[in-house]
Design a protein around this motif. Structure first.
Motif: not given
Ligand SMILES: NC(=O)c1ccc[n+]([C@@H]2O[C@H](COP(=O)([O-])OP(=O)(O)OC[C@H]3O[C@@H](n4cnc5c(N)ncnc54)[C@H](OP(=O)(O)O)[C@@H]3O)[C@@H](O)[C@H]2O)c1
Length: 289
Positions: A264, A155, A260, A149, A268, A284, A280, A287, A192, A271-272
């Protein structure tokens, strides 16, 4: 006798890198249980005891072969051996990899290069070595590249790892066009959090370990967060699920380019797609607070 001969001729051959644990280990077992003659490759043969025991107990068509994706000579030896014994490779699963934690400022160029050496150039090396063999039989084949992912989004403190996986995505997309005329499918797997050895085998950059680093506490926090996400059964997916997706993709008539694995990962990535970059990033950041 004739039937046995036909079966032997038709039995498909798979090569999986990074088979000592986790996703590679489970993929080997599932492929072998399904009838693929499976070469479970690993850089350190001392880690083969477990898989050999299972394969012997279940009488699986599985053989261990030494292969370090960073080492041209070991790749050549492994592939030469397979060609000598089976004269074909139908499926390659480029799975070997590890994580590298640390801020960009704290990581050394050598640490980042080493990360690329395994996670990206390792895939290129093994793929280049097997492609002439896959093409030779004019019978298609599949190359499965284990991305993440993290190949779709960056991140904090995983910039090097994320970069290698972004590179794997680009490589795989380009390869898909190049290999289509030969009937060779390219498949990207984006797991993920998967319950494997990945956190233990991941490295924290040397400078990131220095309590005087301005990033020290945040890096530690993030590494701890990943550790708990991977090891918690409610937030992570077992590696057997990744193996199942790999099997269903390579046996599909028309596999997708991307799969995928884990709720999770799907959430993700969705959402992206749906959010603005600013939204976005806020999500992040929350979290990791
Ligand atoms: N677990 C997750 O949450 C997750 C999520 C997304 C993507 N992935 C990806 O999934 C793949 C497999 O990881 P995993 O989760 O199954 O972790 P793992 O249990 O740590 O397995 C990694 C495997 O890669 C091998 N490896 C590392 N460097 C190698 C090299 N130079 N040559 C050959 N083998 C090498 C390791 O061998 P040794 O035992 O010798 O170290 C091990 O067999 C990786 O590409 C990883 O990035 C994992």
């Amino acid at each position: 006798m004739l039937l046995i001969l036909v079966y032997m001729q038709e039995q498909k051959v798979a090569l999986v890198t990074g088979s000592s644990s986790g996703i590679g280990f489970e993929t080997d077992l599932l492929l072998a249980r399904t009838g693929f003659y499976t070469y479970a490759s690993m850089r350190n043969l001392e880690k083969s005891k477990n898989i050999v025991e299972i394969a012997n107990r279940e009488n699986l068509p599985l053989q261990i072969v030494q292969l370090d994706v960073n080492d041209d000579e070991s790749i050549k030896k492994a592939v030469d051996k397979i060609v000598r014994e089976k004269e074909r490779i139908d499926v390659l699963v480029n799975n070997a990899g590890y994580g590298l934690f640390g801020s960009v400022e704290d990581l050394t160029i050598d640490e980042i290069k080493a990360q690329f050496e395994t996670n990206f150039f390792g895939i290129v090396r093994v793929t280049q070595r097997i492609l002439p063999i896959m093409r030779m039989r004019n019978n298609g084949g599949a190359i499965v590249n284990i991305s993440s992912v993290g190949g779709q989004m960056g991140v904090p403190f995983l910039s090097a790892y994320n970069s290698t996986k972004f590179a794997v995505e680009g490589l795989s997309e380009s390869m898909a066009y190049e290999l289509e005329p030969f009937g060779i499918k390219v498949i990207i797997i984006e797991p993920g959090f998967i319950r494997t050895n990945i956190i233990n085998s991941s490295i924290l950059g040397k400078k990131a370990l220095d309590p005087n680093s301005p990033y020290f506490s945040f890096t530690q926090k993030l590494a701890d967060h990943f550790n708990s996400m991977v090891n918690n059964t409610s937030t992570s997916t077992p590696p057997e699920e990744v193996a199942k997706i790999i099997l269903s993709s390579i046996t599909s008539e028309k596999p997708k380019l991307r799969y995928t694995v884990g709720n999770d990962a799907s959430a993700a990535i969705q959402a992206k797609r749906d959010m603005t970059d600013a939204e976005f990033m806020e999500m992040i950041k929350k979290q990791f607070q």
